[in-house]
Design a protein around this motif. Structure first.
Motif, PDB file in Angstrom:
ATOM      1  N   GLY A 104     -92.641  48.154  58.951  1.00 26.88           N
ATOM      2  CA  GLY A 104     -92.097  48.351  57.600  1.00 26.88           C
ATOM      3  C   GLY A 104     -91.586  47.220  56.679  1.00 26.88           C
ATOM      4  N   ARG A 105     -91.492  46.099  57.574  1.00 19.75           N
ATOM      5  CA  ARG A 105     -90.833  44.820  56.819  1.00 19.75           C
ATOM      6  C   ARG A 105     -92.026  43.794  56.388  1.00 19.75           C
ATOM      7  N   LEU A 106     -93.368  44.097  56.675  1.00 20.32           N
ATOM      8  CA  LEU A 106     -94.062  43.114  56.484  1.00 20.32           C
ATOM      9  C   LEU A 106     -94.469  43.562  54.945  1.00 20.32           C
ATOM     10  N   ARG A 107     -94.120  42.819  53.990  1.00 20.94           N
ATOM     11  CA  ARG A 107     -94.268  43.047  52.606  1.00 20.94           C
ATOM     12  C   ARG A 107     -95.638  42.591  52.092  1.00 20.94           C
ATOM     13  N   GLU A 108     -96.194  41.514  52.837  1.00 28.00           N
ATOM     14  CA  GLU A 108     -97.224  40.841  52.285  1.00 28.00           C
ATOM     15  C   GLU A 108     -98.397  41.065  53.327  1.00 28.00           C
ATOM     16  N   PRO A 109     -99.280  42.145  53.099  1.00 26.82           N
ATOM     17  CA  PRO A 109    -100.398  42.362  54.265  1.00 26.82           C
ATOM     18  C   PRO A 109    -101.177  41.066  54.495  1.00 26.82           C
ATOM     19  N   GLN A 110    -101.290  40.336  53.389  1.00 24.59           N
ATOM     20  CA  GLN A 110    -102.212  39.136  53.622  1.00 24.59           C
ATOM     21  C   GLN A 110    -101.502  38.043  54.782  1.00 24.59           C
ATOM     22  N   ALA A 111    -100.236  38.272  55.073  1.00 25.32           N
ATOM     23  CA  ALA A 111     -99.733  37.602  55.867  1.00 25.32           C
ATOM     24  C   ALA A 111     -99.595  38.088  57.409  1.00 25.32           C
ATOM     25  N   LEU A 112    -100.265  39.001  57.536  1.00 28.74           N
ATOM     26  CA  LEU A 112    -100.187  39.758  58.894  1.00 28.74           C
ATOM     27  C   LEU A 112    -101.036  39.039  59.800  1.00 28.74           C
ATOM     28  N   PRO A 113    -102.149  38.212  59.493  1.00 26.99           N
ATOM     29  CA  PRO A 113    -102.914  37.532  60.905  1.00 26.99           C
ATOM     30  C   PRO A 113    -101.881  36.267  61.055  1.00 26.99           C
ATOM     31  N   GLY A 114    -101.324  35.515  60.038  1.00 28.97           N
ATOM     32  CA  GLY A 114    -100.376  34.621  60.286  1.00 28.97           C
ATOM     33  C   GLY A 114     -99.220  34.761  61.344  1.00 28.97           C
ATOM     34  N   TRP A 115     -98.897  36.005  60.713  1.00 23.94           N
ATOM     35  CA  TRP A 115     -97.516  36.651  61.508  1.00 23.94           C
ATOM     36  C   TRP A 115     -98.104  36.865  62.866  1.00 23.94           C
ATOM     37  N   LEU A 116     -99.248  37.418  63.169  1.00 25.79           N
ATOM     38  CA  LEU A 116     -99.718  37.801  64.485  1.00 25.79           C
ATOM     39  C   LEU A 116     -99.769  36.645  65.190  1.00 25.79           C
ATOM     40  N   ARG A 117    -100.324  35.385  64.750  1.00 26.06           N
ATOM     41  CA  ARG A 117    -100.644  34.082  65.394  1.00 26.06           C
ATOM     42  C   ARG A 117     -99.271  33.556  65.751  1.00 26.06           C
ATOM     43  N   THR A 118     -98.362  33.404  64.853  1.00 31.13           N
ATOM     44  CA  THR A 118     -96.990  32.844  65.070  1.00 31.13           C
ATOM     45  C   THR A 118     -95.954  33.653  65.920  1.00 31.13           C
ATOM     46  N   THR A 119     -96.433  34.883  66.056  1.00 33.41           N
ATOM     47  CA  THR A 119     -95.859  35.651  67.157  1.00 33.41           C
ATOM     48  C   THR A 119     -96.330  35.540  68.427  1.00 33.41           C
ATOM     49  N   THR A 120     -97.540  35.351  68.482  1.00 34.19           N
ATOM     50  CA  THR A 120     -98.307  35.296  69.816  1.00 34.19           C
ATOM     51  C   THR A 120     -97.924  33.888  70.470  1.00 34.19           C
ATOM     52  N   VAL A 121     -97.973  32.807  69.517  1.00 36.18           N
ATOM     53  CA  VAL A 121     -97.786  31.523  70.233  1.00 36.18           C
ATOM     54  C   VAL A 121     -95.945  31.303  70.763  1.00 36.18           C
ATOM     55  N   ARG A 122     -94.986  32.273  69.890  1.00 37.97           N
ATOM     56  CA  ARG A 122     -93.937  32.441  70.268  1.00 37.97           C
ATOM     57  C   ARG A 122     -93.714  32.919  71.684  1.00 37.97           C
ATOM     58  N   GLU A 123     -94.463  34.120  71.831  1.00 41.34           N
ATOM     59  CA  GLU A 123     -94.148  34.817  73.136  1.00 41.34           C
ATOM     60  C   GLU A 123     -94.972  33.987  74.243  1.00 41.34           C
ATOM     61  N   CYS A 124     -95.798  33.433  73.899  1.00 40.73           N
ATOM     62  CA  CYS A 124     -96.645  32.391  74.880  1.00 40.73           C
ATOM     63  C   CYS A 124     -95.368  31.336  75.094  1.00 40.73           C
ATOM     64  N   THR A 125     -94.855  30.966  74.398  1.00 43.96           N
ATOM     65  CA  THR A 125     -93.889  29.759  74.751  1.00 43.96           C
ATOM     66  C   THR A 125     -92.564  30.345  75.377  1.00 43.96           C
ATOM     67  N   ARG A 126     -92.445  31.528  75.127  1.00 42.38           N
ATOM     68  CA  ARG A 126     -91.246  32.224  75.640  1.00 42.38           C
ATOM     69  C   ARG A 126     -91.305  32.369  77.290  1.00 42.38           C
ATOM     70  N   LEU A 127     -92.658  32.817  77.363  1.00 42.96           N
ATOM     71  CA  LEU A 127     -93.095  32.856  78.767  1.00 42.96           C
ATOM     72  C   LEU A 127     -93.010  31.780  79.438  1.00 42.96           C
ATOM     73  N   TYR A 128     -93.542  30.526  78.871  1.00 47.31           N
ATOM     74  CA  TYR A 128     -93.725  29.478  79.432  1.00 47.31           C
ATOM     75  C   TYR A 128     -92.301  28.989  80.046  1.00 47.31           C
ATOM     76  N   HIS A 129     -90.985  28.963  79.117  1.00 44.37           N
ATOM     77  CA  HIS A 129     -89.969  28.624  79.497  1.00 44.37           C
ATOM     78  C   HIS A 129     -89.406  29.492  80.352  1.00 44.37           C
ATOM     79  N   ALA A 130     -89.574  30.713  80.321  1.00 39.02           N
ATOM     80  CA  ALA A 130     -89.023  31.805  81.443  1.00 39.02           C
ATOM     81  C   ALA A 130     -89.449  31.269  82.768  1.00 39.02           C
ATOM     82  N   GLN A 131     -90.730  31.121  82.701  1.00 45.34           N
ATOM     83  CA  GLN A 131     -91.467  30.547  84.091  1.00 45.34           C
ATOM     84  C   GLN A 131     -90.767  29.224  84.770  1.00 45.34           C
TER      85      GLN A 131
END
Lengths: 228, 153
Positions: free
Chosen positions: A95-122
């Protein structure tokens, strides 16, 4: 540039295009201009509760999320976890993604952030595990396996980007890629497009592919902050 | 990065051609999991996002603390409410800041929900700790619904 380009202006620039309104003529760009491959509609519908729209978003983008995790050298189990987390974050933020064209960039940023989070956790759990450290740095293309992971990610991005194109572009590029090659006369007949317009439209559609949200997100992903 | 080769039309079309002919290697289970999380969509609740996870602290701290095996702590924050969670082997210990709600709703993977009482200090206890995805929701005075990000321990 074909976004919102009235047929008349484009026709004036393109000597091969037949102006709209002429009997038998084809308005060169009307079918290309409006569509974004349904991204806006899919996101809007998914936010409103349409599970089919959600599934269509997953079908289009989940392979790219997966390929990005793999490029970060996550193993199969971690990749499955991160991928699921990324899609959970999208559910929460639909409900908060106002700009649909930004979705692919958002997915990419989120994926990299979660990969990084996992890296630090491990690293937190196994701080001295140099092997784990090395295994968790993103792929740099140095070896043959790395090269394949990068190629997989690029291929996944191209498939997602293709889906972001207007239907008419997808059909044209599909015919141009068919094996054996489709003749221009055949393409002309199938798409109702003058032979002379095929070349210029091919160039427009490929430009549009380069400018797609997914390929733009991939292009800007050489950012150092993406590194753990 | 896109690679300069994609700036040229013939190269881009060739790369696209190869891409659409390459079978997608994504495991079906990964796709299914992505489809399935749609059931976690919440319509009217505000999101309390994860703002702290002690396990994800920096590597420097990790080296100092690795031997201590301390309690893992998580913080989820929304405007006006923070949900703190401490993870022990036997239970999930929760704290609402500020206190107020008399109960929280725990939602588990599969959609089951249960109600957990909250004491006057804002403390609650979930035992045993949830396995798999879960979220914690509560209603603030005034009727605002707040739900944490869906999380897996």
């Amino acid at each position: 540039m074909i976004d919102g380009d009235p047929a008349g202006r484009t026709a004036g620039r393109d000597p091969n295009a037949v102006p709209a309104g002429i009997p038998g003529g084809v308005p060169p760009d009307e079918d290309f201009a409006a569509s974004d491959g349904g991204l806006t509609a899919l996101l809007t519908s998914a936010a409103a509760g349409d599970a089919r729209a959600w599934n269509a978003l997953v079908e289009r983008y989940a392979p790219l999320v997966y390929a990005t995790c793999r490029r970060w050298r996550l193993d199969a189990a971690d990749t499955a976890d991160v991928s699921q987390t990324v899609w959970l974050r999208l559910v929460e933020n639909l409900g908060r993604l106002r700009e649909p064209q930004a979705l692919p960039g958002w997915l990419r940023t989120t994926t990299v952030r979660e990969c990084t989070r996992l890296y630090h956790a491990q690293r937190r759990e196994r701080p001295d595990d140099l092997v784990a450290h090395l295994a968790r740095s993103p792929d740099d293309g140095a070896g043959p396996v790395d090269g394949r992971l990068i190629a997989d990610e690029r291929a996944a991005a191209l498939r997602a980007a293709l889906a972001e194109l207007p239907d008419r572009c997808r059909r044209l590029l599909g015919l141009l890629m068919s094996d054996p090659p489709t003749s221009y006369a055949d393409i002309s007949a199938r798409l109702g497009m003058p032979c002379g317009a095929i070349g210029p439209n091919r160039a427009r559609c490929l430009d549009r592919l380069r400018g797609s949200p997914t390929l733009r997100a991939l292009l800007t992903d050489a950012d150092p902050q993406d590194r753990p | 990065m896109m690679g300069n080769d994609w700036q040229e039309n013939d190269n881009l079309l060739r790369a696209l051609d190869e891409a659409v002919r390459t079978p997608d290697p994504t495991p079906p289970a990964v796709l299914e999991a992505a489809r399935a999380v749609y059931t976690w969509r919440t319509v009217d609740a505000e999101l309390a996002e994860l703002v702290h996870d002690s396990r994800a602290e920096t590597a420097a701290l990790a080296g100092l603390r690795a031997e201590e095996a301390e309690l893992r702590t998580l913080s989820f924050a929304a405007p006006g409410l923070t949900v703190e969670l401490g993870v022990s082997p036997s239970a999930l210990l929760g704290l609402l800041v500020p206190p107020g709600p008399a109960e929280v709703t725990l939602r588990l993977d599969g959609g089951q929900t249960s109600t957990v009482p909250v004491d006057e200090d804002g403390c609650f206890r979930i035992a045993p700790p949830p396995v798999g995805l879960f979220s914690v929701a509560c209603e603030l005075p005034g009727g605002r619904q707040v739900v944490t990000s869906t999380f897996r321990l």
